[in-house]
Motif scaffolding. Sequence first.
Motif, PDB file in Angstrom:
ATOM      1  N   ASN A   1       0.781  -1.173  -0.082  1.00 57.02           N
ATOM      2  CA  ASN A   1       0.033   0.005  -0.053  1.00 57.02           C
ATOM      3  C   ASN A   1       0.763   1.087   0.029  1.00 57.02           C
ATOM      4  O   ASN A   1       0.448   2.432  -0.362  1.00 57.02           O
TER       5      ASN A   1
ATOM      6  N   THR B   1      -1.534   2.579  -6.057  1.00 59.72           N
ATOM      7  CA  THR B   1      -0.196   1.874  -5.134  1.00 59.72           C
ATOM      8  C   THR B   1      -0.176   0.362  -5.827  1.00 59.72           C
ATOM      9  O   THR B   1      -1.056  -0.182  -6.554  1.00 59.72           O
TER      10      THR B   1
ATOM     11  N   GLU C   1      -0.426  -2.346  -4.124  1.00 59.01           N
ATOM     12  CA  GLU C   1      -1.536  -3.012  -3.437  1.00 59.01           C
ATOM     13  C   GLU C   1      -2.851  -2.920  -4.599  1.00 59.01           C
ATOM     14  O   GLU C   1      -3.407  -3.884  -4.823  1.00 59.01           O
TER      15      GLU C   1
END
Length: 420
Positions: free
Chosen positions: A178, A203, A205
Amino acid sequence: MIRNIALIDCNNFYVSCERIFRPDLQKTPVVVLSNNDGCVVSRSNEAKELGVKMGQPWFECRALSEKHNILALSSNYPLYADISNRVMNILRSYSPIHQVYSIDECFIDLTGISKTREISYQIRERVIKWTGIPVCIGIGPTKTLAKLANFIAKKHPKSKGVFNYNDLSKIQQQKILNCIPVNKVWGVGHRLSTQLKESGINTVEDLKTAHIPTLRKKFSVVMEKTQRELQGVTCFNLEDITPNKKQIISSRSFGKSVSNINTLKDAVCTFVSNATEKLRSQKSHASVIHVFLKTNRFKVDQPQHMPSLAIRLPQPTNSSLTINRWSNHLLKKIFRPEYSYKKAGIILCEISDIHSQQVDWIESATSGDSKLMTTLDRLNQRFGRGTIKISAQGFYKEWKMKQERKSPSYTTDWNSIPRV
DNA sequence: TCTCCGATTAGAC
DNA sequence: CTAACGGTCTAATCGGAGA
């Protein structure tokens, strides 16, 4: 079983190579420049901190470099290749499954080896002790995650040069992904990260958990594979054998602009020697030759000309003499005396294995160069590149590169080692 | 409409 | 004093020509 793929990446590789022989430069800002002393291609940490950007034209840094005394060196590729071989030989000894990915990077498979972390620290210590090159190691279940782990190892001093993604809990993994922007992912460059961000993927993630059909619709298969790799699924295997090249390019920007055909012929001849030597070293033949010229694209006010022409040979060859004759022919066709050219080059393609070649007994007489070429390669290897040249090469030197800041060839030339 | 192929794009380092 | 801005390589995709 979760794999332990390690990516070992040399820190600031070219600069580190230069520092081996100049210990006095250990804490000072140093950069290595591209051909023609054009752009910055390697920076020491001190140079990075001063704000020198990767790929930045050197003349743009001049003020900064004078203010802070940044040392700029011309690149010395034979040196870097030699040091790279030494590093890779050490790394290879740690696993039968390895892939030398670039001059300064190597993947090795440490799956099934206990104490991955301890081994990694041992690798680091051994490489620096035996070669003088500092490295960082990233470990993950896939190549893409190993790359990312390497990025973390490089960025966080706390990691002491080793980061193992597999040691993290799911929560920790999610947390760290993240924090990293998508453009740090292997295969996601400038353009793609901009497009990803437009789709709200910021990101790592975000990319890992993005909706696949949407992703596939907007991006290519590579993006999908990259996503799978981030999820821990292997899509890119370790390739231990380096495949033969499918095309070979030899080109160069000139020290100054050139509008004399003889100078261009001279340059092209050198490119042919260069490219055909590579061709022969992988035991291949080429069927298609491209020759191209370029004016200086940065001089917007000057007329631009970027011609290129290709020819398919009746018979694949790796003879520098044959290829040089055809290249000259192509060059004469595209050359316009009214332009000033800044760059030229040749491309060899449709490369085939010598043995898979169809034997044409009528044309077989033309392969009579092959013995000559073997001899030429041996002599040049033994006594140094350029010992034997084609007679058309080397008389008109005006095109030669600017290299005003080159360090001596410590590892490849005995004469440059200082006598005590 | 499909297929092929050269050109273009994007990325790595 | 001024001008000075890399090189090689791969894979995927695009787009036009011809079947």
